[in-house]
Scaffold this active site. Structure first.
Site, PDB file in Angstrom:
ATOM      1  N   HIS A   1      -0.657  61.765  72.294  1.00 64.75           N
ATOM      2  CA  HIS A   1       0.334  61.494  71.245  1.00 64.75           C
ATOM      3  C   HIS A   1       0.498  62.747  70.399  1.00 64.75           C
ATOM      4  CE1 HIS A   1      -1.291  57.623  72.492  1.00 64.75           C
ATOM      5  NE2 HIS A   1      -0.111  57.120  72.174  1.00 64.75           N
TER       6      HIS A   1
ATOM      7  N   ASP B   1       3.454  60.780  73.564  1.00 64.94           N
ATOM      8  CA  ASP B   1       4.276  59.681  73.055  1.00 64.94           C
ATOM      9  C   ASP B   1       4.449  59.757  71.535  1.00 64.94           C
ATOM     10  OD1 ASP B   1       4.187  58.799  75.626  1.00 64.94           O
ATOM     11  OD2 ASP B   1       3.447  56.788  75.152  1.00 64.94           O
TER      12      ASP B   1
HETATM   13 ZN    ZN Z   1       4.405  54.549  71.563  1.00 65.73          ZN
END
Ligand code: ZN
Length: 434
Positions: A391, A250
């Protein structure tokens, strides 16, 4: 002779250095997901220190002011949100115009607050531009009545007349926020500058047919509207009988994403990247490599706003703008959506026309800088069919992956995209039925 050789070597080194390509432009990202505050800050870094420092200073100031004001308020159901978004344009390969907008929302406020700050930079002269560098005094004198007329038409309901008279004069210092493009000179004012607060950011375009710029500036050179189409170089083979997981990333892309792609490729692994739309233009090559290597791209909103609190109009805009920029960059339109801050409700499910993908294993890779610990914890938990949340905006994520990927391969996992994992699920169900 020696002196001449030394001089040649010196000259070679000198010119050699200046030939070296500048590092790629970056987007910097700060995401903070806490019970009292939600922060998403994305802003560009161009590797021109004067411009970068000016933007950085502004961002730090916004962030600090917000935190002082809102963190630890601990009132129930009263989350404060800060969102910093940007837009940039490079003209004539020389002028960089950046618009930084910040949005603050909290239920104690009568209405969310929006502010704007612009930056104009001349690469060739290595300096920031003020409006007085862009147009001459006679042009400003000409601009004032044009500007007033447009303002009174477009924003007539919220103009504060006394402030307008004080501000819209022929003094350059009153015009701090401006940009220009092939068509217009654009002036901006913040709420309360010349209008009531509810009127939001004021934006007035003045056509360059009416105003002459004093900069050496050639109009009509910006023609980057074509769609680039790329395809996966190899079709990945999936086997429903073997265990499989989908690793998802993400908040990217970022300066770490390219290395993550290289690492995935090394282990014949595919990932799914839920990207933030406003960063795509800074990482076009990275996005194309994602697709070429067989990875999947998903939508993670345009600027990471807290989407369960926006209007329907804005929700759809956030999704559409991101779909558009990804499609233009890669020729592929995402089918998957991941909600920002993992925040989801029935309304969002109804409105969003993409498959909403959450996760089953959270690596919390943003919380710890200890890559080995992140990897070990994840490896202990991962099972067949899992969707892993990571991430691609942190160096420790890259490092943790370098521990995880060989281990997962050794354990016989297929590392597939979310859509491939769904395919596997369907194949398994059909064999079970027959
Ligand atoms: Zn996010």
């Amino acid at each position: 002779m020696k002196k001449i050789i030394a001089l040649i070597i010196f000259l070679f080194l000198l010119t050699g250095c200046s030939w070296q390509a500048k590092p790629e432009k970056n987007a910097k990202t700060i995401i903070e997901d806490r019970s009292d505050i939600k922060v998403a800050i994305n802003y560009p870094e161009f590797h021109y220190s004067i411009l970068d420092n000016a933007i950085d200073k502004e961002v730090q100031n916004i962030y600090k002011t917000f935190k002082n004001e809102y963190q630890n308020m601990n009132s129930y159901n009263n989350i404060a949100e800060l969102n910093v978004d940007y837009h940039h344009e490079v003209l004539n390969d020389r002028y960089i115009n950046v618009i930084l907008t910040s949005f603050i929302n909290q239920s104690n406020l009568a209405h969310p607050s929006n502010t704007i700050k612009t930056f104009s930079y001349d690469k060739k002269a290595n300096r920031m531009l003020r409006l007085s560098d862009v147009i001459s005094q006679p042009e400003l004198d000409k601009l004032v009545p044009l500007f007033q007329k447009k303002l009174l038409t477009k924003y007539k309901d919220c103009i504060l007349m006394d402030k307008l008279k004080q501000t819209i004069t022929n003094h350059f210092e009153n015009y701090q926020n401006f940009t220009f493009n092939d068509d217009d000179l654009i002036l901006y004012f913040n709420p309360y500058d010349i209008t009531a607060g509810y009127c939001n950011i004021i934006k007035i375009n003045i056509s360059l047919d009416q105003i002459n710029l004093k900069l050496p500036f050639e109009r009509g050179t910006n023609s980057d509207h074509q769609v680039t189409k790329v395809a996966a170089e190899e079709k990945s083979v999936i086997d429903p009988k073997k265990p499989a997981i989908a690793i998802t990333f993400d908040d990217g892309p970022s300066k770490y994403t390219k290395d993550i792609l290289t690492l995935l490729k090394k282990y014949q692994a595919n990932g799914t990247f839920f990207v933030i739309g406003n960063k795509v233009n800074l990482y076009q090559d990275t996005l194309r490599t994602m697709v070429k290597n067989g990875n999947e791209i998903g939508n993670h909103s345009y600027n990471h706003k807290y989407l369960t609190r926006v209007t329907d109009h804005e929700l759809l805009q956030q999704i559409e703008d991101t779909q558009a920029v990804i499609t233009k960059t890669t020729g592929t339109t995402p089918k998957l959506f991941r909600p920002t801050y993992g925040s989801i409700n029935k309304h969002l499910r109804e409105k969003v026309d993409l498959d909403i993908i959450m996760w089953t294993v959270d690596t919390s890779d943003w919380k710890s800088t200890n890559a080995k610990k992140i990897a070990t914890k994840a490896l202990d938990t991962i099972q067949d069919g899992d969707i892993i949340l990571m991430h691609d905006t942190h160096s420790q994520t890259l490092k943790a992956l370098s521990y995880m990927l060989p281990k997962l391969k050794e354990e016989g996992y297929q590392l597939v995209t979310v859509s491939e994992l769904n395919e596997i699920r369907v194949l398994r169900e059909s064999t079970r039925e027959s």
